[in-house]
Enzyme design. Structure first.
Site, PDB file in Angstrom:
ATOM      1  N   CYS A 191       0.837  -1.202   0.000  1.00 36.29           N
ATOM      2  CA  CYS A 191       0.000   0.000   0.000  1.00 36.29           C
ATOM      3  C   CYS A 191       0.874   1.255   0.000  1.00 36.29           C
ATOM      4  O   CYS A 191       2.045   1.192   0.347  1.00 36.29           O
ATOM      5  CB  CYS A 191      -0.877   0.026   1.226  1.00 36.29           C
ATOM      6  SG  CYS A 191      -1.854  -1.468   1.452  1.00 36.29           S
ATOM      7  N   GLU A 251      13.403 -21.405 -16.822  1.00 36.80           N
ATOM      8  CA  GLU A 251      13.179 -20.010 -16.411  1.00 36.80           C
ATOM      9  C   GLU A 251      14.385 -19.137 -16.761  1.00 36.80           C
ATOM     10  O   GLU A 251      14.224 -17.993 -17.196  1.00 36.80           O
ATOM     11  CB  GLU A 251      12.865 -19.959 -14.907  1.00 36.80           C
ATOM     12  CG  GLU A 251      12.721 -18.565 -14.315  1.00 36.80           C
ATOM     13  CD  GLU A 251      11.548 -17.755 -14.847  1.00 36.80           C
ATOM     14  OE1 GLU A 251      10.776 -18.274 -15.674  1.00 36.80           O
ATOM     15  OE2 GLU A 251      11.422 -16.581 -14.459  1.00 36.80           O
ATOM     16  N   GLY A 278       0.730  -2.929   5.656  1.00 42.86           N
ATOM     17  CA  GLY A 278       1.232  -4.080   6.413  1.00 42.86           C
ATOM     18  C   GLY A 278       0.095  -4.965   6.914  1.00 42.86           C
ATOM     19  O   GLY A 278      -1.028  -4.889   6.404  1.00 42.86           O
ATOM     20  N   LYS A 318       2.466  -6.858 -19.429  1.00 37.58           N
ATOM     21  CA  LYS A 318       2.601  -7.408 -18.079  1.00 37.58           C
ATOM     22  C   LYS A 318       1.531  -8.465 -17.828  1.00 37.58           C
ATOM     23  O   LYS A 318       1.790  -9.488 -17.229  1.00 37.58           O
ATOM     24  CB  LYS A 318       2.499  -6.277 -17.046  1.00 37.58           C
ATOM     25  CG  LYS A 318       2.641  -6.742 -15.596  1.00 37.58           C
ATOM     26  CD  LYS A 318       4.024  -7.305 -15.325  1.00 37.58           C
ATOM     27  CE  LYS A 318       4.163  -7.948 -13.967  1.00 37.58           C
ATOM     28  NZ  LYS A 318       5.227  -8.950 -13.912  1.00 37.58           N
TER      29      LYS A 318
HETATM   30  O1  M6R Z   1       0.093 -12.796 -14.400  1.00 39.57           O
HETATM   31  P1  M6R Z   1       0.495 -14.218 -14.710  1.00 39.57           P
HETATM   32  O2  M6R Z   1       1.389 -14.820 -13.676  1.00 39.57           O
HETATM   33  O3  M6R Z   1      -0.689 -15.100 -14.989  1.00 39.57           O
HETATM   34  O4  M6R Z   1       1.335 -14.119 -16.038  1.00 39.57           O
HETATM   35  C1  M6R Z   1       1.785 -15.278 -16.694  1.00 39.57           C
HETATM   36  C2  M6R Z   1       2.818 -14.943 -17.748  1.00 39.57           C
HETATM   37  O5  M6R Z   1       2.279 -14.080 -18.705  1.00 39.57           O
HETATM   38  C3  M6R Z   1       4.062 -14.289 -17.131  1.00 39.57           C
HETATM   39  O6  M6R Z   1       4.649 -15.107 -16.154  1.00 39.57           O
HETATM   40  C4  M6R Z   1       5.113 -14.002 -18.228  1.00 39.57           C
HETATM   41  O7  M6R Z   1       5.604 -15.196 -18.729  1.00 39.57           O
HETATM   42  C5  M6R Z   1       6.231 -13.148 -17.642  1.00 39.57           C
HETATM   43  N1  M6R Z   1       6.462 -12.011 -18.460  1.00 39.57           N
HETATM   44  C6  M6R Z   1       7.520 -13.900 -17.508  1.00 39.57           C
HETATM   45  O8  M6R Z   1       8.516 -13.114 -16.968  1.00 39.57           O
END
Ligand code: M6R
Length: 608
Positions: free
Chosen positions: A2, A481, A99, A603
């Site tokens: 927050c 990863e 928190g 994102k």
């Molecule tokens: O918001 P989410 O965890 O569902 O997103 C899944 C993927 O789009 C996300 O993890 C994507 O692969 C990232 N950019 C990886 O760093």
């Protein structure tokens, strides 16, 4: 995570405007609701962002001081009722909080018995009532606030205001940052310097266990036991944007650095160490169904899918439940055979990834129990799953997911303990896992100190066009990863492989221009990994080994070594992923790329 902002001044500035502008610069911390209180004008709260709050504020909402808040929900849904500031029974004492008050249930029961009336589900509201209660006996607001703070357990960054003393605002810190801004005839409190910087560059950072009082003319700091604290002000030259990044160049680096805190936050209040149990409040409503689960399917995308793969190793080996992990985008288009004894776990940072959401809906249609491991509170996946666990990792801004993965892995350990203790896992094993889990924040801190070594390695290999990552068992997903991170922010050709698969094709690519990062930390497959490294070296492939501190042999074999502290094999992915995140970060930085906003990516992927 927050955001808090408070202002008191006598220089003619309009507190409402100062606070709203300040909240805007805190929006990067994430929000689901916002609110403001001015003693001279009242309070306004709303779900949504600062723009929504602005729309609701009446024209005559004016004053010289006030407190404001952006909420990222932990307890209670993101509704107007749960938005901060929260007040006592009479609307005299107001509080904003970042928190978790861990003992809020017992405090609330006590206050209810004393006749206090609560208006929200929030843990924060108890603080306003506690101060109200102490005001009955204490001589001043300051003393009442201090007495209340001494009753509270948990983490907090707090600003408190009392209608009868409008120009005085009290702040306190325990685990959640608080910074004071020292102006001329005006003073500020905030959860980071970004909203303060347009007004003054002179700031004082509070330490844990400290309380501060600001008025237009000055400030004072003391400890919870009332002893005075003298602290020099710091002059900061950061821009607002630099301040949002905590002084780091990119959000991605800041978020990697948050790893230790993220583990603490994900685990907080969820371990019963002496019984070797995980306590997951979010699963209580489906406790009976969970006892009958015979199979788990994990659905997710991207990095969250990789968390699921690691979870498969943990859950099968330690909880004895059969697990399948599948890209949600594939799952939703086949005809999965599910029944009421299947738990479908959706992992998602944003809680809005469309494929993952549709997989949840498909699971529900087919009668599975749907569970979520989600970071964004109140998100669609969190709402549509039957039950679940929040990550409490705070908002992740950088497109490349880093801290969310750390918290997903910690949450999966909690799931493993939870399912395991219902089944075959003995208390001894559970206690060993919990004891080791608690050491991870410190061990991640140690890894983060190798930042410079990793940056130098990224520089050394930055001209290579291809990269291979290999690992075995639960570090095979970590190899995936490592490659995914490098691909998405460096646009490099990178592949992740199970080291055992090398001989079945990929090894043909290896030559002196094709480096491999081999995850060879101690564990049951260490010798096998060493053999794989030998095979690569025999073909002149450069090797960076990720090895356990104290492993002297590997240095003789690999070209470069990154060392990590030792842990049990089950938890090793949580440590091993951190250097790979740093490696990808410095690789992209070396190439001068836009680390936080890589091309072609969003994102949250809310389309197919
Ligand atoms: O918001 P989410 O965890 O569902 O997103 C899944 C993927 O789009 C996300 O993890 C994507 O692969 C990232 N950019 C990886 O760093």
């Amino acid at each position: 995570m927050c955001g808090i902002f408070a202002y008191t001044g006598k220089v003619g500035k309009e507190a409402g405007g100062v606070l709203l502008d300040g909240l805007l610069s805190l929006e990067y911390r994430g929000y689901d609701s916002a609110g403001i209180f001015l003693p001279e004008a009242g309070s306004v709260r709303t779900p949504g962002a600062v723009a929504e709050l602005r729309k609701k504020i009446p024209k005559d909402f004016k004053g010289k001081s006030g407190i404001a808040h952006l909420r990222w929900a932990t307890h209670g849904e993101p509704t107007e009722k749960n938005a901060h500031p929260h007040a006592d029974c009479e609307g005299e004492v107001w509080v904003v909080h970042n928190g978790i008050i861990e003992n809020f249930k017992e405090l609330k029961e006590k206050l209810l018995a004393e006749g206090h009336m609560f208006k929200s589900d929030s843990d924060t509201e108890v603080l306003a009532h506690l101060v109200e209660e102490h005001l009955k006996h204490e001589k001043s607001f300051e003393k009442a606030a201090l007495a209340a703070l001494n009753e509270v357990r948990g983490t907090y960054g707090i600003a408190l205001q009392y209608k009868k003393e409008p120009d005085r605002i009290i702040a306190a810190r325990m685990g959640s940052p608080i910074v004071l801004g020292l102006g001329d005839g005006e003073h500020f409190i905030a959860s980071d310097p970004s909203p303060i910087l347009p007004h003054t560059k002179k700031v004082v950072f509070l330490e844990d266990g400290e309380v501060a009082v600001i008025t237009p003319d000055g400030h004072k700091i003391f400890k919870l036991d009332s002893t005075n604290v003298k602290r020099e002000a710091t002059h900061i030259d950061w821009s607002v944007e630099e301040s949002q990044k905590g002084g780091y160049e990119h959000f991605m680096l800041k978020e990697i650095m948050e790893g230790p805190q993220v583990i603490e936050d994900t685990l907080r209040g969820r371990l019963i160490a002496d019984e070797g149990m995980a306590k997951l409040g979010g699963l209580e409503s489906v406790a009976n169904e969970l006892k009958n689960i015979e199979r788990i399917i994990i659905v997710a995308q991207g990095t969250a899918y990789i968390a699921g793969l690691v979870g498969e190793y943990m859950l099968e080996e330690y909880a004895g439940v059969p697990v399948e992990v599948e890209y949600a985008s594939e799952f939703r288009y086949r005809s999965p055979v599910l029944n009421q004894k299947t738990a479908l776990i959706a992992i998602s940072q944003s809680g809005e990834t469309l494929d993952t959401l549709e997989a949840v809906r498909e699971g529900k249609r087919k009668g599975a129990l749907t569970l979520g491991i989600v970071n964004a509170v109140g998100s669609t996946i969190a709402r549509e799953t039957d039950a679940g666990v929040y990550n409490h990792a705070g908002p992740e801004i950088s497109v490349a997911s880093t801290k969310a993965l750390i918290s997903q892995l910690a949450a999966l350990v909690l799931f493993t303990l939870f399912f395991g203790r219902q089944r075959s896992m003995g208390v001894k094993t559970a206690k060993e896992i919990i004891a080791e889990l608690k050491t991870l924040p410190k061990k991640i801190e140690t890894i983060l100190k190798s930042e410079e070594t990793i940056a130098a390695l990224a520089k050394k290999y930055a001209n290579n066009r291809d990269f291979l990552f290999i690992g075995r068992k639960s570090n095979y997903p970590i190899a995936l990863e490592g490659a995914l991170k490098l691909k998405e922010i460096s646009y490099m050709h990178a592949e992740g492989y199970s080291a055992g698969e090398m001989k079945h094709g990929p090894i043909a690519m290896i030559d002196e221009h094709f480096p491999t990062l081999a995850i060879a930390t101690v564990g049951s497959v260490y010798e096998k990994m060493v053999s794989n490294i030998h095979e690569i070296k025999a073909r002149k492939g450069p090797v960076i080994a990720l090895a356990t501190e104290g492993d002297k042999e590997i240095g003789k074999l690999a070209d470069d070594v990154i060392y990590v502290p030792e842990t049990i094999e089950m938890l090793s992915p949580i440590l091993n992923v951190v250097p790979l995140q740093l490696f990808a970060y410095y690789f992209a930085k070396e190439k001068g790329l836009n680390v936080d906003r890589p091309r072609n990516l969003a994102k949250s992927v809310t389309v197919e």
